[in-house]
Write an enzyme that holds these catalytic residues in place. Sequence first.
Site, short mmCIF file in Angstrom:
data_model
loop_
_atom_site.label_atom_id
_atom_site.label_comp_id
_atom_site.label_asym_id
_atom_site.label_seq_id
_atom_site.Cartn_x
_atom_site.Cartn_y
_atom_site.Cartn_z
CB VAL A 56 45.04 4.69 21.20
CG1 VAL A 56 46.52 4.76 20.97
CG2 VAL A 56 44.27 5.56 20.21
CG ASN B 226 48.99 13.55 17.87
OD1 ASN B 226 48.68 14.72 17.59
ND2 ASN B 226 49.19 12.62 16.94
CB SER C 168 40.64 20.59 18.62
OG SER C 168 40.26 21.37 17.50
CE LYS D 151 40.73 16.40 19.09
NZ LYS D 151 41.87 15.53 19.44
CE1 TYR E 92 38.83 16.21 16.10
CE2 TYR E 92 38.32 18.55 15.86
CZ TYR E 92 39.25 17.53 15.96
OH TYR E 92 40.60 17.83 15.94
#
Length: 256
Positions: free
Chosen positions: A65, A91, A148, A165, A161
């Site tokens: 992706v 996802n 998240s 998110k 991360y």
Amino acid sequence: MRFSNAVAVVTGGGSGIGRATAIRLAQEGAAVVLVGRTAAKLEETAQAIERLGGAGRAEVFAADVTKREQVEAVAEYIRRRHGDLHVLVNNAGISTHTKWLELTEQEWDDVQQVNMKSVFLVSQTLAPLMIEGAKRERVNRAIVNVASLSGHQAGAHIPHYSAAKAGVISLTKSLALELAPHGIRVNSVSPGFVETPLTERGLQNERFVKAIERNTALRRVGTPEEIANVIAFLASAEASYMTGSDVLVDGGWLIT
Ligand code: NAP
């Protein structure tokens, strides 16, 4: 059967939350296109859906992706095979656990690409299919992005991360605004700690698990199915007045 006659794409559908979501959508009648890099994992999910024996079905399309040509190939496949798209679940995600001063540029880039850039690339490439479909048939159409809990608060050794998110949560709102005139809703879900291959290593550490339990109002980690339930709700017509929202599914972590 909230997804009878619906065509859905689930990225990262070969494991964890994506797998549970794909199964849930198919259980409720959807034709689900599973996208991920590892064909064998996608095939396993497809077989689980086949075993359900219901109206839903699954197709496998191996793609990365983060690569525009591969995402365009997914769009072309759906256009030829189905001619329409109703639900997109962004996802796919990865993470590493690294101290800020040791974080490499490559790690930073990889985590931004899979978690955030993919939402841009996949949504922009597949949205035209949804928009064209909406012109022909005004039925429920929705995008659900998997963000998240880490997008809401800092976590130890996951600055890259958390930033990605938080970006997904922000992007969700911008996309919701742009796609609302086309009849497409866009929301995100922010899971807390969920037992999946992503968290497998951490959850083998008993002290880590105990700390999660202590800091979670419901005193346990979540299951992929508990996240899939909320994704399915947001993707369904039951959430018809929701767009640009982020739903925390964290067992009460943030209130503890
Ligand atoms: P997972 O089982 O590792 O699932 C991630 C999936 O993404 C894998 O199936 C993986 O398959 C796919 N993927 C990774 N890179 C990809 C790429 N470049 N192109 C296409 N697919 C790719 O972990 P999970 O916990 O279910 O994660 C699902 C989502 O939930 C992620 O966005 C994650 O950040 C989020 N999340 C998880 C938790 C948790 O506690 N588990 C908490 C908050 C948020 P391939 O490697 O075969 O491509």
